[in-house]
Design a protein around this motif. Sequence first.
Motif, mmCIF file in Angstrom:
data_model
loop_
_atom_site.group_PDB
_atom_site.id
_atom_site.type_symbol
_atom_site.label_atom_id
_atom_site.label_comp_id
_atom_site.label_asym_id
_atom_site.label_seq_id
_atom_site.Cartn_x
_atom_site.Cartn_y
_atom_site.Cartn_z
ATOM 1 N N VAL A 106 0.808 -1.112 -0.242
ATOM 2 C CA VAL A 106 -0.025 -0.069 0.088
ATOM 3 C C VAL A 106 0.815 1.006 0.004
ATOM 4 O O VAL A 106 0.382 2.483 -0.229
ATOM 5 N N ILE A 107 2.108 1.168 0.192
ATOM 6 C CA ILE A 107 2.964 2.264 0.031
ATOM 7 C C ILE A 107 3.742 2.292 -1.504
ATOM 8 O O ILE A 107 4.589 3.215 -1.661
ATOM 9 N N GLY A 108 3.254 1.480 -2.357
ATOM 10 C CA GLY A 108 3.658 1.233 -3.541
ATOM 11 C C GLY A 108 4.930 0.652 -3.712
ATOM 12 O O GLY A 108 5.686 1.007 -4.834
ATOM 13 N N ARG A 109 5.454 -0.208 -2.891
ATOM 14 C CA ARG A 109 6.882 -0.845 -3.065
ATOM 15 C C ARG A 109 6.540 -1.942 -4.254
ATOM 16 O O ARG A 109 5.522 -2.615 -4.217
ATOM 17 N N PRO A 110 7.648 -2.022 -5.236
ATOM 18 C CA PRO A 110 7.496 -3.035 -6.100
ATOM 19 C C PRO A 110 7.591 -4.561 -5.479
ATOM 20 O O PRO A 110 7.832 -4.764 -4.580
ATOM 21 N N LYS A 111 7.039 -5.250 -6.379
ATOM 22 C CA LYS A 111 6.963 -6.691 -6.111
ATOM 23 C C LYS A 111 8.242 -7.438 -5.708
ATOM 24 O O LYS A 111 8.178 -8.004 -4.629
ATOM 25 N N ILE A 113 10.672 -6.119 -4.478
ATOM 26 C CA ILE A 113 11.165 -5.649 -2.800
ATOM 27 C C ILE A 113 10.211 -6.533 -1.835
ATOM 28 O O ILE A 113 10.768 -7.007 -0.806
ATOM 29 N N VAL A 114 8.933 -6.709 -1.928
ATOM 30 C CA VAL A 114 8.051 -7.202 -1.199
ATOM 31 C C VAL A 114 8.535 -8.746 -1.068
ATOM 32 O O VAL A 114 8.498 -9.384 0.161
ATOM 33 N N ARG A 115 8.900 -9.383 -2.307
ATOM 34 C CA ARG A 115 9.279 -10.960 -2.077
ATOM 35 C C ARG A 115 10.439 -11.196 -1.445
ATOM 36 O O ARG A 115 10.690 -12.243 -0.817
ATOM 37 N N THR A 116 11.435 -10.060 -1.250
ATOM 38 C CA THR A 116 12.620 -10.535 -0.582
ATOM 39 C C THR A 116 12.499 -9.850 0.924
ATOM 40 O O THR A 116 12.800 -10.660 1.828
ATOM 41 N N GLN A 117 11.878 -8.494 1.137
ATOM 42 C CA GLN A 117 11.873 -8.230 2.437
ATOM 43 C C GLN A 117 10.888 -8.991 3.468
ATOM 44 O O GLN A 117 11.180 -9.389 4.667
ATOM 45 N N VAL A 118 9.787 -9.489 3.081
ATOM 46 C CA VAL A 118 8.698 -10.052 3.701
ATOM 47 C C VAL A 118 9.215 -11.372 4.409
ATOM 48 O O VAL A 118 9.413 -11.621 5.738
#
Lengths: 228, 294
Positions: A106-111, A113-118
């Motif tokens: 919801v803060i517009g981070r690219p996919k 980034i989401v896949r590595t950070q989470v």
Amino acid sequence: MIRFEDVTKAYKGDVVALRELSLEILKGEFVFLVGPSGSGKSTFLKLLLRDEVATEGKVLVAGRDIGRLGSWKVPQLRRNIGCVFQDFKLLTNKTVYENVAFALEVIGRPKHIVRTQVPQILDLVGLTKKADNFPTELSGGEQQRVSIARAFVNRPLILLADEPTGNLDPATTVGIMRLLDRINRTGTTVVMATHDQRIVDAMRRRVVELDHGSLVRDQVRGVYGVGS
Amino acid sequence: MSRLAYFVRETLISLRRNLLMTIAGIITVAISLFLFGGILLVSATVDHGTQQWKHGIELEIFMKVGATHTEVQTIENALKTDPQVKSYKYLSQLDAYNIFKKDFSDQPALVESTKPSDLPESFRVAPTKAELTQPLADAYQHRPSVDTVITAAKQIKSLLTATRWIRLVFISMATVLLASSLFLIVNTIRLATFARRREIEVMKLVGASNWFVRVPFMAEGLVQGAIGAGFAFGLVWILKIVITNLLGHHSQNLFSTFRVTSSDALGIGLIVLVIGALIGVVGSIVGLRRFLEA
């Protein structure tokens, strides 16, 4: 990192939640905010999130007077402040993984980034195995870990915690405190409002005590009770 | 790209979750806009037939095609000095051609084969009193170089009054219905935000921008308004076909000049679509206001 300059917050009517409060919290500090109910702890945190605006005085975060921030800049402020609550505020229709990913999406981070950070953050809070569970399938302590993961996944400068252990038993509380301590050691400033005497006494960190909206104690390696 | 996918997904989920409210919103938008578009269409039809009878004009004097300048001048001088004439308007061959083009825009072959010089010049005349119409018509009919004089039939005059009232009634009805469709959309959006208040709370907490929170709901309102308007557009088009068929049977009588063109229906349809979309967006903005402040 955080500075209150003669901050007074009065709500409608004559309710004064904070009275001429001045306080500075440095980068990387761990601060307990203690005091009875109605002493102004929640108002303190709300001012930092700009959920409320000070009636008088200034609240500065990273050198900026957040009372004068345009409403469209508030989201930017909140991206730098993680937040954890007593009631977790998890979304029950999303899995653990989705709850944490939601904060980035919801803060517009690219996919990518989401896949590595989470997964990284789930590993930090020790919930890798529960990634596909729903919050209702978790214990209270695990739910609070998810909420901490969500608050920290964007690597904020500041982590605010409002009674994070209020709903947890003592053994679980110790685990949560260890986690917050670990996050603090990464350089994140942690401000935690609490009623829990045992944790405060055990941790021996800075204690700021409020009573009826006034600062009554600011002790570098404090305990919960006054004068001990 | 992933952001667009997110908005589309969230909008669809929300629309499905409030299916009944969504349908109610769409139906009211469709009905109110159909009423609105329908009256515009009927007005356009009547306008085509009565264009020349507005502003107190009761008769039109057509010159013979090929009348000389002096002959036309003579008639004009007569009108200018006639105490029974309140005002008149001269229409040149070019004016006549422009009217002709508009009236027969559905028959390009006819327009193609007609030149301005094939058409007569004319005077539109408003008498000082309506009772003077017939005497005036008779007087000018017998002048040389005048081809014919036509007068507004009584039926036409009463039709003009009637349509004025019908238009007023329909437009007020359409306005009331449009307002209620606006409220329905506001309500749907409020329900949608209420159903998702925890999600919105978390979004605001982690610093989602205001627009990011708003867009799915605004899209939801827009979709409702636009679908409703789409239906209304279809209904207006059907009405256009019905009117055309009805008038087709009376091509030789009083109503022969009454017609509705495809471009009328298309223009009205576009107005209807724009209003529908606008209602949807405005409705969702109002619906969102309470939730997203601060």
